[in-house]
Design an enzyme around this catalytic site. Structure first.
Site, mmCIF file in Angstrom:
data_model
loop_
_atom_site.group_PDB
_atom_site.id
_atom_site.type_symbol
_atom_site.label_atom_id
_atom_site.label_comp_id
_atom_site.label_asym_id
_atom_site.label_seq_id
_atom_site.Cartn_x
_atom_site.Cartn_y
_atom_site.Cartn_z
ATOM 1 N N GLY A 12 0.780 -1.247 0.000
ATOM 2 C CA GLY A 12 0.000 0.000 0.000
ATOM 3 C C GLY A 12 0.804 1.286 0.000
ATOM 4 N N ILE A 91 -7.750 -9.293 -11.584
ATOM 5 C CA ILE A 91 -8.196 -8.738 -12.860
ATOM 6 C C ILE A 91 -9.708 -8.547 -12.768
ATOM 7 C CG2 ILE A 91 -8.396 -9.160 -15.345
ATOM 8 C CD1 ILE A 91 -5.735 -10.724 -15.101
ATOM 9 N N ASN A 106 -5.708 3.011 -12.713
ATOM 10 C CA ASN A 106 -4.728 2.041 -12.212
ATOM 11 C C ASN A 106 -3.334 2.627 -12.347
ATOM 12 O OD1 ASN A 106 -3.654 -0.558 -11.408
ATOM 13 N ND2 ASN A 106 -3.180 -0.952 -13.567
ATOM 14 N N HIS A 108 0.581 1.333 -13.015
ATOM 15 C CA HIS A 108 1.318 0.157 -13.473
ATOM 16 C C HIS A 108 2.807 0.516 -13.575
ATOM 17 C CE1 HIS A 108 1.944 -3.661 -15.476
ATOM 18 N NE2 HIS A 108 2.724 -3.012 -16.329
#
Ligand code: GRF
Length: 213
Positions: A12, A91, A106, A108
């Site tokens: 996190g 997913i 998101n 990445h």
């Protein structure tokens, strides 16, 4: 104040970056709730900040959609307006993506569309690329796909280990995730034909690696 729902599965640190950014009274978003699919270490960041944090245990649901319906319910219960995936290792089905279309982002750890999926840093080193980085993007049904909001590039150095490159990229993740959320909260992010256009944004100088002059 844009209300964020953050989904995590791990330590996190990106959640922590969002919580920290929101400590500034001028920051236009707040983390309204955090949901993890497992007992993730990162839940502690939310608890410390007094943010509602719950585990929606994937294993206890009969299928992906019933799990996602429970996550969705949690988001709505807290009035979430933007869902932020931050190291969420599931997913999502097209159903969930559709519920939150253009309100689901998101982060990445690669310069998408290169190196989708896992082990991005190892694969970047093996491919011999001179830059890697990270990407914040709107989520579409394909793996790590969707309109790109912001990217940060870092050099890949000849002596880099996977861990060294990951650490260099992570520093940038913690900058661009709060930055992307801020741009969205300010209403400056527009999607046109699956490309993102940001009102009033300027581009940086080029960077070259290796620097040979
Ligand atoms: C980050 O590298 C993020 O880009 C990826 O998963 C990792 C999560 O790290 N999606 P953390 O849990 O935010 O520290």
């Amino acid at each position: 104040m844009l209300k964020l729902g953050v989904l995590i599965s791990g330590r996190g640190s990106n959640l922590e970056a969002l919580i920290k950014a929101a400590e500034d009274k001028d920051y236009p978003a707040r983390v309204a709730c955090v949901v993890a699919d497992i007992d993730a270490a990162g839940l502690e960041h939310a608890r410390k900040a007094g943010i509602p944090a719950v585990i929606v245990p994937r294993r206890e649901f009969k299928d992906r959609q019933s799990f996602e319906m429970a996550v969705d319910k949690e988001m709505r219960k807290h009035g979430v307006e933007l869902v932020c995936l931050a190291g969420f290792m599931r997913i999502l089905t097209p159903w969930f993506v559709e519920q939150w279309l253009d309100r689901l982002i998101n982060i990445h750890p690669s310069l998408l569309p290169s190196f989708t999926g896992l082990d991005t840093h190892k694969r970047a080193i093996e491919a011999g690329v001179k830059f890697s980085g990270c990407t914040v993007h709107f989520v579409r049904a394909g793996l790590d796909s969707g309109p790109i909001i912001i990217q940060a590039a870092v050099p890949v150095l000849p002596e880099d280990s996977e861990e060294a490159l990951a650490a260099r990229v992570l520093i940038e993740e913690h900058k661009i995730y709060p930055a992307a959320v801020k741009l969205i909260a300010e209403g400056r992010v527009n999607i046109h034909e699956e490309r993102v256009f940001i009102a009033g944004a300027s581009a940086p100088e080029s960077i070259i690696n290796p620097a040979y002059f």
